[in-house]
Motif scaffolding. Sequence first.
Motif, short mmCIF file in Angstrom:
data_model
loop_
_atom_site.label_atom_id
_atom_site.label_comp_id
_atom_site.label_asym_id
_atom_site.label_seq_id
_atom_site.Cartn_x
_atom_site.Cartn_y
_atom_site.Cartn_z
N SER A 157 -1.05 3.38 3.27
CA SER A 157 -1.26 4.48 2.34
C SER A 157 -1.19 5.80 3.11
CB SER A 157 -2.62 4.33 1.68
OG SER A 157 -2.87 5.44 0.84
N LEU A 193 0.82 -1.22 0.00
CA LEU A 193 0.00 0.00 0.00
C LEU A 193 0.85 1.26 0.00
CD1 LEU A 193 -2.78 -1.04 2.55
CD2 LEU A 193 -3.14 -0.51 0.15
N THR A 194 2.07 1.18 0.53
CA THR A 194 2.93 2.36 0.56
C THR A 194 3.32 2.77 -0.86
OG1 THR A 194 3.82 1.55 2.65
CG2 THR A 194 5.03 3.33 1.57
N ARG A 195 3.75 1.77 -1.63
CA ARG A 195 4.24 2.07 -2.99
C ARG A 195 3.14 1.92 -4.04
NH1 ARG A 195 9.61 -1.51 -3.12
NH2 ARG A 195 9.88 -0.45 -5.11
N ARG A 196 1.96 1.52 -3.59
CA ARG A 196 0.83 1.26 -4.50
C ARG A 196 1.27 0.35 -5.65
NH1 ARG A 196 -0.62 7.03 -3.72
NH2 ARG A 196 -1.78 6.95 -1.78
N SER A 197 1.84 -0.79 -5.25
CA SER A 197 2.29 -1.74 -6.26
C SER A 197 1.85 -3.14 -5.82
CB SER A 197 3.81 -1.70 -6.38
OG SER A 197 4.41 -2.12 -5.17
N ASP A 209 -8.88 6.18 -4.80
CA ASP A 209 -9.01 7.23 -3.80
C ASP A 209 -10.18 6.89 -2.87
OD1 ASP A 209 -9.37 9.54 -2.36
OD2 ASP A 209 -8.96 10.86 -4.07
N VAL A 260 -7.66 4.85 1.04
CA VAL A 260 -7.82 4.19 -0.26
C VAL A 260 -8.79 3.02 -0.13
CG1 VAL A 260 -5.56 4.68 -1.27
CG2 VAL A 260 -5.81 2.70 0.24
N LEU A 312 -9.33 -0.82 -2.39
CA LEU A 312 -8.69 -1.68 -3.39
C LEU A 312 -9.73 -2.44 -4.17
CD1 LEU A 312 -5.97 -3.61 -1.33
CD2 LEU A 312 -5.53 -2.12 -3.28
N GLN A 354 -6.25 -2.64 -8.46
CA GLN A 354 -6.22 -1.18 -8.55
C GLN A 354 -6.39 -0.52 -7.20
OE1 GLN A 354 -9.22 -0.44 -11.64
NE2 GLN A 354 -7.53 -0.07 -13.06
N PHE A 355 -5.72 0.61 -7.06
CA PHE A 355 -5.81 1.42 -5.84
C PHE A 355 -6.69 2.61 -6.17
CE2 PHE A 355 -1.92 -0.89 -6.06
CZ PHE A 355 -1.66 -1.33 -4.77
#
Lengths: 583, 133
Positions: A116, A15-19, A133, A120, A122, A130-131
């Motif tokens: 995050s 979640l930090t790097r959204r990967s 808003d 967010v 998911l 996908q992440f």
Amino acid sequence: MLNHDPLQRVLYIDLTRRSFRIEHRPDLFERYLGGAGVASALLLEECPEGADPLEPENPIIFAVGPLVGLFPMASKTVAMFKSPHTGNLGESHAGGRSAVSIRMAGYGAIVIKGASDIPVYLTIFNDKVQFHDGRALWGMRSDFAARATREKESGSGMRTIMRIGLAGERLVSYACVITETYRHFGRLGLGAVFGSKKLKAIVISGKSSLPVVDRKTYKKAYNDIFQQLLTKPSLKKYHDLGTSLNILPLNKICALPTRNLQKACFEQAEEISGEHLAENYLGRRIACTHCPIACIHLAALREPYKDEPYFYKTTFISYDYELIYALGTMLGIGNSRGLMYLLNEVEILGLDAISTGVVLAWVTEAFQKGLITEKETMGLKPAWGDYETYVEIMKKIVLQPNEFYQAVAKGAEYASELYGGKEFALAFGKNEMPGYHTGYGGHLTFLTGARHSHLDSAGYSFDQKFLGKEVPPPEDYANHLFAEESYRQIISSLVICFFARGVYNYPTIERLLKIAGFDFSEESLKGLGEEILKQKYRFKFREGFSLDQLRIPKRILETISPHGRLQEEFIRKAIAAYKRLLS
Amino acid sequence: MSHLRVIDAERCVGCQLCMFACHRRFGKGGLGKSAIFVRSRGGMSRGFTVVVCRACKEPPCAAVCPVDALRVRKEGGVILQPHKCIGCGNCKEACTLGAVFWDEEENKPVICIHCGYCAQYCPHGVIALVKEE
């Protein structure tokens, strides 16, 4: 396992790097099957020693098993994490559409790490992760957040929507994660871990075909299991009344904790029994995906608006045994409508119902004994049966406007350390007590069970075998509970609902696993159950858990159980025997 | 002739056993090839809708097929002739009820053939294979 079985795919989300990345881990599933086995192995891999449960390093792990999507009632998802409530092993199971959705999306497990910076949610649609808003959903009631997500995203009918309420956002250590409105990863605070990661919701959906070794054998085995599930009388009861069928029998033997276990029977039990609720309020039954039983009972509560005549709203509220105990008998609530207000509020806020009820019971008794006053409660006067005040306290527990509510938001164990009243703070391994004062077995399960849940080894059921008889020695309790908890590791690694355990015995499991391409003998399954239990305990010991230092709340030794007054020495002996079995 | 009919959707508990059964006709687990679909009516508290082909006498799905892959049965409904199908998806768009489903693996429609296999697995009396004149 079969070559193309998507079960071996593990989805890792950061979640930090959204990967995200997908790894093939047949090693995990071939060794541990799935569910509790795989999740506990992943927890040891992913959770650093001494991790802060509310920091990004704490992983959230979901795991399902090989029989999901193939056989009925393999319908649970196991969640593992480090618990912010106990500071130790966090494990919680839920049904709904979760297990089938994860399997159909093409995964055996999902690992979520990091945090995050903004809220967010998911979406996981097969390989499309996908992440989104989530800021517009933050601060929203759990049910409204689900509605918004449901309408925005696709996958109707084939998806799970896991989400938290305000309790999770505000990091109440016993906040839950709700899935499909009426099922919960209830215990041990997964909701707060979601909240700490600013993760409001996850939508998972997919369509897959699952391979089997032999098509004919598969269809035949399916029919066999299906017929057995339909004809089992114990399962019919869960369809008719649901788990709340247990209220009256447990009250009759005086094993139903009442008013913070000052007593073990409730004079108004009839009013909040499964029979009463079904006759007066039952509006609908629903089922988890792939379950013929449909044990989920929804009460239709019709309430008038106070500001306008002939203007009503109807709310559907799910009820179960544990909720009626925690938010009913424990709080002296004999009014079924009052009980439903509490059930509804706990759902909206996203709190664990059992912990909330037990915490409120401690608050009430502490208030009565003068350990806390209106200064701490901010003018509220908790009293048995007063559901309106309890609703107000619940809201304050979530908002935490002063030091007292901040403490209560960490559970009964923590609050009683600050304010006193430990002897009646009904927490075991820091987790609040489930609804069984049946005797030694029940309490031993709460104490020694790896997640301090009644379902770990179901000692309450063992107790009831000896009603009116002399109880076996402590070592026998330990042996029985250890064997039961080991067997249940297999059931929860295959993520089969515990209600179906009578049908899914070792020989049946061996046969069905062959169809799914897994070769396990009955003996090896037994060994594996113990191995998984020990693996969970390895994590517990690593994180500082000690069976020797377990606190036994005095209250359980004072209030007469169906087996009379319980002796601490007996309990300690049984715990020592359990410890020997684990080593 | 017999047709699969939704007898009473109010009795549906949303277990989706019918969907699994439909898929299992092919001897596989999962849901990807099911010709019947159960979804909530916007949240589980509102109950469920069962979506399945109602065997139209003049089926719109067949009318829009550019390659005549959907043969109209004289008792209503259609039979897919997979070798003809080009996977255009017109049939799916044309069905007013949304009862033409899609097999992503094969890129072809999945439509109920009214065999009644699913009904044998509905424990709650929601669907049944009904003999009709």
